[in-house]
Design an enzyme around this catalytic site. Structure first.
Site, mmCIF file in Angstrom:
data_model
loop_
_atom_site.group_PDB
_atom_site.id
_atom_site.type_symbol
_atom_site.label_atom_id
_atom_site.label_comp_id
_atom_site.label_asym_id
_atom_site.label_seq_id
_atom_site.Cartn_x
_atom_site.Cartn_y
_atom_site.Cartn_z
ATOM 1 N N THR A 85 0.846 -1.168 0.244
ATOM 2 C CA THR A 85 -0.050 -0.053 -0.044
ATOM 3 C C THR A 85 1.083 1.191 -0.138
ATOM 4 O O THR A 85 0.991 1.800 0.843
ATOM 5 C CB THR A 85 -0.962 0.128 1.058
ATOM 6 O OG1 THR A 85 -0.160 -0.182 2.530
ATOM 7 C CG2 THR A 85 -2.032 -0.986 1.101
ATOM 8 N N THR A 121 -0.951 -2.776 5.250
ATOM 9 C CA THR A 121 -1.129 -1.515 6.276
ATOM 10 C C THR A 121 -2.210 -0.767 5.485
ATOM 11 O O THR A 121 -2.063 -0.042 4.632
ATOM 12 C CB THR A 121 0.019 -1.116 6.452
ATOM 13 O OG1 THR A 121 0.878 -1.878 7.278
ATOM 14 C CG2 THR A 121 -0.148 0.423 7.445
ATOM 15 N N LYS A 206 -2.056 -0.967 14.091
ATOM 16 C CA LYS A 206 -1.030 -0.873 13.124
ATOM 17 C C LYS A 206 -0.588 0.515 12.963
ATOM 18 O O LYS A 206 0.605 0.789 12.970
ATOM 19 C CB LYS A 206 -1.332 -1.676 11.792
ATOM 20 C CG LYS A 206 -0.173 -1.519 10.821
ATOM 21 C CD LYS A 206 0.952 -2.184 11.087
ATOM 22 C CE LYS A 206 2.254 -1.814 10.122
ATOM 23 N NZ LYS A 206 3.191 -2.672 10.157
ATOM 24 N N GLY A 255 20.349 10.302 15.260
ATOM 25 C CA GLY A 255 20.963 10.179 14.192
ATOM 26 C C GLY A 255 20.333 10.790 12.902
ATOM 27 O O GLY A 255 19.788 11.916 12.943
ATOM 28 N N CYS A 262 8.236 1.778 5.453
ATOM 29 C CA CYS A 262 6.780 1.723 6.435
ATOM 30 C C CYS A 262 6.688 3.186 7.006
ATOM 31 O O CYS A 262 5.808 3.681 6.681
ATOM 32 C CB CYS A 262 6.910 0.490 7.120
ATOM 33 S SG CYS A 262 6.589 -0.945 6.521
HETATM 34 C C1 UDX Z 1 8.901 -0.719 11.125
HETATM 35 C C2 UDX Z 1 8.171 -0.941 12.399
HETATM 36 O O1 UDX Z 1 9.116 -1.297 13.323
HETATM 37 C C3 UDX Z 1 7.449 -2.500 12.328
HETATM 38 O O2 UDX Z 1 6.925 -2.889 13.363
HETATM 39 C C4 UDX Z 1 6.377 -2.224 11.296
HETATM 40 O O3 UDX Z 1 5.806 -3.489 10.769
HETATM 41 C C5 UDX Z 1 7.085 -2.015 9.803
HETATM 42 O O4 UDX Z 1 7.733 -0.719 10.063
HETATM 43 P P1 UDX Z 1 10.992 -1.385 9.678
HETATM 44 O O5 UDX Z 1 10.589 -0.697 8.647
HETATM 45 O O6 UDX Z 1 11.425 -2.819 9.436
HETATM 46 O O7 UDX Z 1 9.802 -1.590 10.746
HETATM 47 O O8 UDX Z 1 12.153 -0.609 10.312
HETATM 48 P P2 UDX Z 1 12.558 -0.124 12.018
HETATM 49 O O9 UDX Z 1 13.438 -1.148 12.683
HETATM 50 O O10 UDX Z 1 11.271 0.248 12.749
HETATM 51 O O11 UDX Z 1 13.428 1.098 11.533
HETATM 52 C C6 UDX Z 1 12.801 2.157 10.914
HETATM 53 C C7 UDX Z 1 13.696 3.348 10.807
HETATM 54 O O12 UDX Z 1 13.930 4.078 12.075
HETATM 55 C C8 UDX Z 1 14.979 2.681 10.219
HETATM 56 O O13 UDX Z 1 15.562 3.708 9.129
HETATM 57 C C9 UDX Z 1 16.130 2.755 11.406
HETATM 58 O O14 UDX Z 1 17.209 3.373 11.007
HETATM 59 C C10 UDX Z 1 15.457 4.083 11.979
HETATM 60 N N1 UDX Z 1 15.565 3.946 13.747
HETATM 61 C C11 UDX Z 1 15.189 3.095 14.413
HETATM 62 C C12 UDX Z 1 16.222 5.079 14.132
HETATM 63 O O15 UDX Z 1 16.625 6.160 13.685
HETATM 64 N N2 UDX Z 1 16.467 5.123 15.688
HETATM 65 C C13 UDX Z 1 16.048 3.971 16.245
HETATM 66 O O16 UDX Z 1 16.170 4.153 17.670
HETATM 67 C C14 UDX Z 1 15.257 2.976 15.703
#
Ligand code: UDX
Length: 436
Positions: A85, A121, A206, A255, A262
Site C-alpha cells: 500500500t 497496512t 498498526k 542520528g 513503512c
Molecule cells: C517498522 C516497524 O518497526 C514494524 O513494526 C512495522 O511492521 C514496519 O515498520 P522497519 O521498517 O523494518 O519496521 O524498521 P524499524 O526497525 O522500525 O526502523 C525504521 C527506521 O527507523 C530505520 O530507518 C531505522 O534506522 C530508524 N531508527 C530506528 C532510528 O533512527 N532510531 C532508532 O532508535 C530505531
C-alpha cells in the site's frame, strides 16, 4: 491447514514461508513472474536473514509453492492479503490499488466459510468496505495487521509480540478468530497475546504503533537539535532517560532518522486519513515528527560540508551504508542514500558501500559510484560518513586502520554508532549528531 498468501513482497514472501515452516500447506501468489520464479526455486528475492533457509525447507518438503495463477488459492481455508500500500503519487494518502486488485481477483475463488485475512497496512475504514464484497461469497474478512521488522521478519512472523484480529460482530467473527488462532497455533500455545477486536481498532493498532515509533525516534532527534545548541550529548541523554522503565531505551537511537518502506509512508497516510475524518488536528504533530526527521538529513550534510571547511566540491566522500537500516537491502526512502545523493548534488565525489544494498541503490541512483569493498571505498577519501550502522562500520572498523587508507581525517557519524573518544584519540575530527 491450507493457506494462500496473495502478494509475495517483503511481507507476503516471509509470511508464506513462515506459515509453511509451522506446518501449513501454503501457496504464495504474485503477479510478478520474476519473483515467483525465484521463490519457487527457494531463492529469496531480497535480503532477509533466515528466509532462504525456510524457503528451501518449505519448497523441498512440498508444503510451499508459488504461482502467478490466482485460481491456485481455491481450496485454501485462509487467504492472507499481503500486497503493498504505497504512498499515492502526488499525495500523502495510501494507494489501495493493489489491495483492491487482490480482493477482486480472489473473489471468484472463495467458498462459503473461507477466511480472508488482510495483513497490508491500510487506512482505517478500508476493512469495513472490503468486508461487504467478501461476505457476498460466504467468506469472512478478518483484519490481521503485521508488525514485522525487516531484518527480523522471520522471527517476528513465527514468534510475534502480539497477534491482532479485527473481526465482524457475531458468530462469523468468533469463528474467524478461532480459525486464526489455529493458524497461529504455535505462538498461541506459547501464550502470545491474541487480541480480538473490531476492524477499525485492528487497522488503527498498526498505524498508531508505527506513529508511536516514529514519534519516539523524532523525539530523541529533536533533543539532538537542542543538544547541538547547548553542547549536551544526546546519546548520554538517551541512556539516562532510557533507564526509566516508563520510557525505555529502545527506539531512542538518534542520528539521521527513520526511513524505509513503512514508517514514513504510514505516518503520512495516517495524517491524510485523519484529515478525511475531520480529525486532522489530533495527529497534526505527526507532520512535525516528519519535519524533524527530514531535518536530520540536512544536518548530516551540513556536518560534512563544515567538516571539509565549507565545501565538498571535488572532495572524495566515502559513504558507509545505503540501506535504510542494517540487516536489510531495502533502500526505499533510505536516509543513508538520501544523504549520499545530496552530497553528490553539492559536487562531492561520493563513493557508497553497503554489505547488501548496492544493487538496489544503484538501480535507484545510478549517478553515484558504488564499491563493494569497504576499504576500497575508504581509500583516499577526504571524509568518511557513516549512515547505516552495519557492524562492519560501527564495531569492526578501527580508526587507526581507517587512517592508513584515507586522505583526510574527518568522520561524520550519522548514526551515533562510533566511539567518539577513540576516533579523536586517533587524530580524527569526529562529528556526531547531537553530540559535542
Ligand atoms: C517498522 C516497524 O518497526 C514494524 O513494526 C512495522 O511492521 C514496519 O515498520 P522497519 O521498517 O523494518 O519496521 O524498521 P524499524 O526497525 O522500525 O526502523 C525504521 C527506521 O527507523 C530505520 O530507518 C531505522 O534506522 C530508524 N531508527 C530506528 C532510528 O533512527 N532510531 C532508532 O532508535 C530505531
Amino acid at each position: 491447514m491450507r493457506v494462500s498468501v496473495i502478494g509475495c513482497g517483503y511481507l507476503g514472501a516471509v509470511h508464506a514461508a513462515a506459515m509453511a515452516s509451522i506446518g501449513h500447506e501454503v501457496v504464495g501468489i504474485d503477479v510478478d513472474q520474476r519473483k515467483i520464479d525465484a521463490l519457487s526455486k527457494g531463492e529469496a528475492p531480497f535480503f532477509e536473514p533466515g528466509l532462504p533457509e525456510i524457503l528451501t525447507e518449505g519448497t523441498q518438503s512440498g508444503r510451499l509453492s508459488f504461482t502467478t495463477d490466482i485460481s491456485a488459492a481455491a481450496g485454501a481455508a485462509v487467504h492472507f492479503i499481503g500486497v503493498g500500500t504505497p504512498q499515492q503519487a502526488g499525495g500523502y494518502a495510501a494507494d489501495l490499488t493493489y489491495v483492491n486488485a487482490a480482493i477482486d481477483s480472489l473473489l471468484p475463488h472463495l467458498r462459503e466459510g473461507d477466511i480472508v485475512a488482510g495483513k497490508s497496512t491500510v487506512p482505517v475504514g478500508t476493512a469495513a468496505e472490503l468486508a461487504t464484497r467478501v461476505s457476498e461469497t460466504g467468506a469472512t474478512l478478518v483484519w490481521n495487521p503485521e508488525f514485522l521488522r525487516e531484518g527480523w521478519a522471520v522471527q517476528d512472523t513465527i514468534d510475534p509480540d502480539r497477534l491482532v484480529a479485527g473481526v465482524p460482530e457475531g458468530p462469523d467473527g468468533e469463528r474467524a478468530a478461532d480459525i486464526l488462532r489455529e493458524v497461529y497455533a504455535p505462538a498461541v500455545a506459547k501464550g502470545t497475546p491474541f487480541i480480538v477486536t473490531d476492524y477499525a481498532t485492528a487497522e488503527l493498532v498498526k498505524v498508531s504503533a508505527n506513529a508511536f515509533l516514529a514519534t519516539k525516534i523524532s523525539f530523541i532527534n529533536a533533543m539532538a537539535e537542542i543538544a547541538e545548541a547547548t553542547g549536551a550529548d544526546v546519546t548520554e541523554l538517551a541512556d539516562a532517560i532510557g533507564y526509566d522503565a516508563r520510557i525505555g531505551r529502545k527506539f531512542l537511537g538518534s542520528g539521521i532518522g527513520f526511513g524505509g518502506g513503512c514508517l514514513p509512508k504510514d505516518i503520512r497516510a495516517f495524517a491524510a486519513r485523519a484529515e478525511e475524518l475531520g480529525r486532522g488536528e489530533s495527529i497534526k504533530f505527526l507532520h512535525e515528527m516528519d519535519a524533524i526527521n527530514m531535518r536530520r538529513r540536512d544536518r548530516a550534510v551540513e556536518l560534512v560540508v563544515n567538516g571539509l571547511g565549507g565545501s565538498v566540491f571535488g572532495k572524495k566522500v566515502a559513504v558507509l551504508g545505503a540501506a535504510f537500516k542494517p540487516h536489510s537491502d531495502d533502500v526505499r526512502d533510505s536516509p543513508a542514500l538520501d544523504v549520499a545523493v545530496r552530497l553528490n548534488g553539492l559536487g562531492a565525489n561520493v563513493v557508497v558501500t553497503d554489505p547488501q544494498a548496492i544493487d538496489n541503490a544503484r538501480r535507484l541512483h545510478p549517478q553515484l559510484t558504488y564499491v563493494a569493498d569497504r576499504d576500497e571505498t575508504l581509500r583516499d577519501a577526504d571524509a568518511v560518513v557513516l549512515v547505516t550502522e552495519w557492524d562492519e562500520y560501527r564495531r569492526e572498523m578501527a580508526p587507526e586502520h581507517v587512517s592508513t587508507l584515507t586522505h583526510g581525517r574527518v568522520v561524520v557519524d550519522g548514526r551515533n554508532g562510533l566511539d567518539a573518544a577513540a576516533w579523536r584519540a586517533a587524530g580524527w575530527s569526529y562529528y556526531g549528531m547531537g553530540r559535542p
